[in-house]
Scaffold this motif. Structure first.
Motif, PDB file in Angstrom:
ATOM      1  N   VAL A 144      16.636 -64.071 -15.454  1.00 15.07           N
ATOM      2  CA  VAL A 144      17.105 -62.764 -15.940  1.00 15.07           C
ATOM      3  C   VAL A 144      18.275 -62.921 -16.903  1.00 15.07           C
ATOM      4  CG1 VAL A 144      18.227 -60.604 -15.254  1.00 15.07           C
ATOM      5  CG2 VAL A 144      16.234 -61.420 -13.996  1.00 15.07           C
ATOM      6  N   SER A 145      19.285 -63.737 -16.515  1.00 18.38           N
ATOM      7  CA  SER A 145      20.453 -63.851 -17.397  1.00 18.38           C
ATOM      8  C   SER A 145      20.117 -64.497 -18.727  1.00 18.38           C
ATOM      9  CB  SER A 145      21.611 -64.585 -16.728  1.00 18.38           C
ATOM     10  OG  SER A 145      21.195 -65.396 -15.708  1.00 18.38           O
ATOM     11  N   ALA A 189      12.283 -57.861 -13.411  1.00 18.87           N
ATOM     12  CA  ALA A 189      12.378 -59.067 -12.589  1.00 18.87           C
ATOM     13  C   ALA A 189      11.522 -58.900 -11.348  1.00 18.87           C
ATOM     14  CB  ALA A 189      13.830 -59.321 -12.187  1.00 18.87           C
ATOM     15  N   VAL A 190      10.829 -59.961 -10.955  1.00 23.70           N
ATOM     16  CA  VAL A 190       9.997 -59.896  -9.754  1.00 23.70           C
ATOM     17  C   VAL A 190      10.825 -60.230  -8.520  1.00 23.70           C
ATOM     18  CG1 VAL A 190       7.805 -60.322 -10.916  1.00 23.70           C
ATOM     19  CG2 VAL A 190       9.158 -62.273 -10.127  1.00 23.70           C
ATOM     20  N   ILE A 233      19.386 -57.039 -10.532  1.00 21.39           N
ATOM     21  CA  ILE A 233      20.003 -55.935 -11.272  1.00 21.39           C
ATOM     22  C   ILE A 233      21.396 -56.327 -11.756  1.00 21.39           C
ATOM     23  CG2 ILE A 233      20.910 -53.576 -11.074  1.00 21.39           C
ATOM     24  CD1 ILE A 233      17.814 -53.700 -11.214  1.00 21.39           C
ATOM     25  N   GLU A 234      22.165 -56.971 -10.884  1.00 15.44           N
ATOM     26  CA  GLU A 234      23.527 -57.385 -11.269  1.00 15.44           C
ATOM     27  C   GLU A 234      23.514 -58.383 -12.424  1.00 15.44           C
ATOM     28  OE1 GLU A 234      25.216 -58.767  -7.604  1.00 15.44           O
ATOM     29  OE2 GLU A 234      25.831 -56.743  -6.964  1.00 15.44           O
ATOM     30  N   ASN A 235      22.433 -59.166 -12.517  1.00 11.56           N
ATOM     31  CA  ASN A 235      22.330 -60.162 -13.591  1.00 11.56           C
ATOM     32  C   ASN A 235      21.757 -59.598 -14.885  1.00 11.56           C
ATOM     33  OD1 ASN A 235      23.458 -62.364 -12.264  1.00 11.56           O
ATOM     34  ND2 ASN A 235      21.545 -62.864 -11.235  1.00 11.56           N
ATOM     35  N   GLY A 236      21.341 -58.313 -14.843  1.00  9.90           N
ATOM     36  CA  GLY A 236      20.914 -57.675 -16.091  1.00  9.90           C
ATOM     37  C   GLY A 236      19.509 -57.116 -16.112  1.00  9.90           C
ATOM     38  N   ALA A 237      18.782 -57.169 -14.983  1.00 12.23           N
ATOM     39  CA  ALA A 237      17.439 -56.589 -14.957  1.00 12.23           C
ATOM     40  C   ALA A 237      17.511 -55.071 -15.012  1.00 12.23           C
ATOM     41  CB  ALA A 237      16.684 -57.036 -13.714  1.00 12.23           C
ATOM     42  N   ASP A 238      16.547 -54.469 -15.697  1.00 10.95           N
ATOM     43  CA  ASP A 238      16.436 -53.012 -15.770  1.00 10.95           C
ATOM     44  C   ASP A 238      15.431 -52.480 -14.753  1.00 10.95           C
ATOM     45  OD1 ASP A 238      17.998 -52.599 -18.363  1.00 10.95           O
ATOM     46  OD2 ASP A 238      16.470 -54.046 -18.988  1.00 10.95           O
ATOM     47  N   GLU A 239      14.457 -53.319 -14.393  1.00 13.54           N
ATOM     48  CA  GLU A 239      13.358 -52.907 -13.528  1.00 13.54           C
ATOM     49  C   GLU A 239      13.073 -54.007 -12.511  1.00 13.54           C
ATOM     50  OE1 GLU A 239      11.054 -50.409 -17.053  1.00 13.54           O
ATOM     51  OE2 GLU A 239      10.029 -52.105 -16.132  1.00 13.54           O
TER      52      GLU A 239
END
Length: 212
Positions: free
Chosen positions: A43-44, A59-60, A81-87
């Motif tokens: 993700v990052s 992200a899965v 989510i904290e690392n930048g995922a939107d979904e």
């Protein structure tokens, strides 16, 4: 809506390198896809490439078996989510569903949705392992848990999306959730058939060839 706006450009291979994920993201920019879909560890890296663009990061979670603990899945979703995922694209606990422990399945989905707040939650029911009755129950549980999407497949089971499964899912969820078809969609013609059935998102590693 143009076809590219339905596509979650996907690389979930266990062998995917950082370079592979960067290439995936650059293709998403080039073809103007809606999102990329990656494993949590990437993700990052994806965020760095996609910063300043409109392209979402999915992200899965609990991937691909869905069988890790309740708490682990919730924490994994929060971490993404904290690392930048939107979904978040989560796999249900298939064993719980088959054990008819429907409350546990629903509660897990609810907990993840609550943990990620306004972020989009897609619930992978892994249709290839389910009877039609189980598919219907899984879709109903996802709707009851306030998930945003139901999704056909991980692409790592014994089969992927089928038009028959999507028709069943649409019949059950109606307008209460959107549908993502994923697994084995390789051609533009196939993609358009899924869209005609009411799919809002297509997960595929063949995005560029679908557009070309």
């Amino acid at each position: 809506m143009p076809l590219e706006k339905y596509i979650d450009h996907t690389n979930l291979k266990p062998t995917a390198t950082t370079t592979d994920i960067e290439a995936l993201c650059k293709e998403a920019i080039e073809y103007n896809f809606y999102a990329v879909c990656v494993n949590g560890c990437h993700v990052s890296s994806a965020k760095k490439v996609l910063r300043g663009t409109h392209i979402k990061i999915a992200a899965v979670v609990g991937f691909p078996l869905g069988a890790m603990s309740f708490k682990a899945k919730v924490q994994e979703a929060v971490d993404c989510i904290e690392n930048g995922a939107d979904e978040i694209d989560m796999v249900i606990n298939i064993g719980w569903l088959k054990s008819k422990d429907y409350d546990a399945v629903r509660e897990e989905i609810e907990a993840i949705k609550k943990a990620i707040g306004d972020h989009v939650l897609k619930v992978i029911i892994e249709t290839c392992f389910l009877s039609n009755e189980e598919k219907e129950i899984a879709c109903r549980l996802a709707v009851e848990a306030k998930a945003d999407y139901v999704k056909t497949s991980t692409g790592f089971g014994t089969g992927g999306a089928t038009l028959q499964d999507v028709a069943l899912m649409k019949r059950v969820v109606g307008d209460n959730a959107k549908i993502k078809a994923s697994g084995g969609i390789k051609t533009r013609e196939e993609a358009l058939k899924y869209i005609e059935l009411g799919v809002s998102r297509i997960g595929t590693s063949s995005g560029p060839s679908l557009i070309q």
